[in-house]
Structure formats: C-alpha cells, structure tokens
Design a protein around this motif. Sequence first.
Motif, PDB file in Angstrom:
ATOM      1  N   THR A   1       0.818  -1.221   0.000  1.00  0.00           N
ATOM      2  CA  THR A   1       0.000   0.000   0.000  1.00  0.00           C
ATOM      3  C   THR A   1       0.845   1.262   0.000  1.00  0.00           C
TER       4      THR A   1
ATOM      5  N   ALA B   1      -3.786   0.846  -5.335  1.00  0.00           N
ATOM      6  CA  ALA B   1      -5.221   0.975  -5.603  1.00  0.00           C
ATOM      7  C   ALA B   1      -5.501   1.055  -7.101  1.00  0.00           C
TER       8      ALA B   1
ATOM      9  N   ARG C   1      -3.638  -6.630  -0.824  1.00  0.00           N
ATOM     10  CA  ARG C   1      -2.900  -5.391  -0.601  1.00  0.00           C
ATOM     11  C   ARG C   1      -2.176  -5.541   0.736  1.00  0.00           C
TER      12      ARG C   1
END
Length: 519
Positions: A446, A454, A474
């Motif tokens: 992340t 994302a 993630r």
Amino acid sequence: MIVGIGLWPAMALGQTNTPTRPDSAAQRPAAAGMPGPAGIWKGPLSIPGGALPVQISVIQPAANKLIATLDLPAKRLNKVPASLTLRGDTLIFYAATVDCRFVCRQAGEAGQELRGMWTQPGLRVPLVLHRADLGSVSTASVEKTVAVKATTYHTEVVSLTSQPDNVALAGTLSIPDGAGPFPAAVLLSDMGSQDRDSRQGSYRFFADIAAALARQGIAVLRLDDRGVGQSGGNGTQATTANLVHDAEAGLSYLRVRPSIDPARTGLIGHGEGGNVALLAAAQPVPPGFVVALAASGLVGLDLLASQAEPLSAADTARIGEARRQAWAEVMAKAAKLRTSGSNSAQVETYVAQQRLKIKSEERKQAEATLKFRRTMLEIVRQTASNDQAQAIVVNMLRQRYPNQDPALARARATDLLTPWYRYYLKFDPQASLADVQCPVLLLNGTDDAEVNAATNLTALEKGLKGNKRVSVRRLPGLNHWFQMPAAELIPTDDGTVDPVIAPVLLTTVRDWVLQQGSK
C-alpha cells in the motif's frame, strides 16, 4: 507488533526436525553439576509494544541425539522444528522454517535458565528462558511431529538459452533437498538491468525470496537479466515482449528436471516481471501459476509518467538544501516572533500556516513534474525519428534543469529512445489479460510509490475478471520492494536501518504456491 512474528503461518508446522550436528550438545557432556539442555524452556520474548510467550522443547530420544521444537502459543505455532548445535558452552537453536535463531548459554542455579540473544529479520533482543517440568512430553509424541517436507536446500549454477534470440542466460537454482517432485517458480525482475539477486545495495530481494521458498519445499530459479552478470544479450534492446521468451526458457528448463513437478511450475514476477509473467500466461503453453508483485495495470506511458523524475545526486542535494533552508527561515521567523512578544499560540499558528504553505508548494511542484514527464514521454512516443526526439527531449531537460550537467540530459534522452522504452510507452497490459486462465496471485504494497496499489490492482482485477482463480491482496505499509517499514526495524549502531524483506510477503507467496495443484 513485529511482522515476522505476527505473520509466521501455520504452514510452518510439521516440517522435518533437523537432528543435532556432530558437534551438538548430545555429543558433549554437560558442565559439572549442571544438567543437559533436555527439557521444556519457557519465557517472554520482548517485542515493540509487549511480549510473546516462547517455548522451546528439547527431547533426547537417544544418547547421541537431541530434537528441538519451538512453540509460540499466541501465534498458534506449535512444534516448529529447530536444529540445536553446541559451540563450546554456547547453545544455538535455529528454526529454518521461520528464520529465527536463539544463541544462548545455560545459566542460573543448576543451569535452570537459558540466557542469550534472539534474532530474526527486523528483531534482535535479549531472551531468558526458564526450565519447566518436562511433564508428559515423550519421545513418541515428538516423533509424531516429524514430517516429510524439506527444510534444507542446495543451490546449483544454471545455464540455458532463450529462443528465438539465442540469448545465453545464467542463474541459480535453489532446490529443496530430497527426491521431490517439488513445485517450482522462475523469478522475473522489474524494469532495468537486474542481477539474479535483484540486488539494491545490500538488499537482495530475489535471493531472499529464493531462500525462503526453497526452505519450504519450493524450487526457485533466478536469472541474471540480459547483459548483466553472466548472461548475454542487451537488456536495453529487448522489449517486454522479448522477455517473455526468457520466462518461457526458464519454465522449460525446470519442467524437464526429474525433481520438479511440471504441473506446479510457475512464474513470480516483480514490477515489469509481473507483466511479463501475465503475458506468458496468455500464451498457448502457460505456466502453472503466476504471482505478480507490484505489476502494472496501466498503459506504460501512464505508469512511467506517474513515477518520480530521476535526478542526479547534485539535483537531489539542491532540492533537499532548498527545503531545509525554507524551514530554517520559518524557524528563524518564529524565534523573532517570540522575542517580539508574540504568545505561544500565535507562534504555533504561524508555524502551522507556513508548514501548510510549504506542503502546498511541494504539491504544486509534484503536479508540474507529472505534467512535464507526461509531455516529454508523449513526445518520445509520437516522434518516430530518434534524432528529432532526442533533440526535443534534451532541450526540454535543459530548460527544466538549467544547472544540470548537459551530458546527463543527453544520457537521459538516449535511455528514453531505447527499443525497451519505446515499446513500454505503448505497452497495454490489459490487451492479453482475458486470455489468462491459470491461477494468479496479485500482490501490492500500500506504500508503493512507483506502482500505486489501488490504481493498478483495480485495473488488473478488471482485466482478469473472466478468470475465476485470481487472488488479490494489498499488503499494508510495504513499498515497491516489499520491505518491512523502517519503523518496525531495529536501527543499527549508527542509527541507520538495513532493509529487510517483509515476512508477510514470503508467507503469503509460499502458502498460495503450495496450494496450487494440491486439490
């Protein structure tokens, strides 16, 4: 919480116990009046924010044999096998499956304590264990924990040829000891020229992955990129599509080895290597599985434009000095405000306003850099003539960085015009994803500043929506190189932190790979 402990998986259970070495405690008498190490030893392991109970059990089923196991009840880890070696009066416990070590000596009254140092990636702390009653633990119960999975491995030097370019590739195969057949993977590196260890300073990303997986019964082949180390060819002349042939050559090499299970042989790619793996998975003879670490889901130009502008050391130093100077001026003005009679609330308000102003300026600079990079890369993409494109790019770089050495601008322009770069600017990873039907694991940190988790994971998931065997994770706090956050590491004596691969990455990849083809 130390990640290495918090994420040791239950898959570590039941591995083969490693008997003591010839110089082990079982081969040497205990000190006079002191019992040997056989028994159950318990104590708290200090970690940031608390402690975890640790138990080491040592059984002596025969005169010259000791078997040790590690338990971390709070983490549901039981009977993790450990080797036990004696060097002088020092006991060394090592659990290979979870990569932790306890170096200690018997101490205290009648040797009822083990005092020493516990080490694992990201943690090095003193540990004291106390002898407990051995109770009902028996030799028979210990023998039941012995399983057949490999906990040791060896390495072999590998040479192979990538067709149709006839490029010689060299590398290292890490393969578990035993007959197999073992699942296996080829590691594929990120963009740029990488050696077989994917080395970044002292950090050896691929070497760490290979060692961790081989300890768990997964063979791993890692290769020097074209033009690096002992491999032939020229990486700047090879496109992403060309690199698919290198991946397929690695797969072919592994599949014909008797100790490798060809049906469970796949690809693990990092960055561009993840996209190469996905391209290979869309071919008529796909890999058994794909693990894509921080792969791109965007068109090449969009991904490259979003990354930081590569600057010289001098440019980086100038930017840093300008930032420090700006903040020094704020602090100097704040000091003047205090001496002129301003109260603390007024001074704090001024400092907060200036901090926001500096951040706003940095944000504007980042947006301007993004616009500049996109414009420059778009010119390269659309200008067919290398000479014309180079002249434009060099001029743009000189205007934006007037203090930069002109030779650096020319070198940068030359890099942007290589066959690899020209191809990648137009590369669309979405084009072939619909043809990928093998199992796929998508992983991103992340905190990845190079491949936004994302944005890119969402794009890859969308392209792979027709594949029902896709897993996505993630990993919080991890960067592009899947390193443990610096805040969770123990600084060295000089205050710096050596980068360490995140255990959560290793356990996630290992557990998922071992599940493939097991049903």
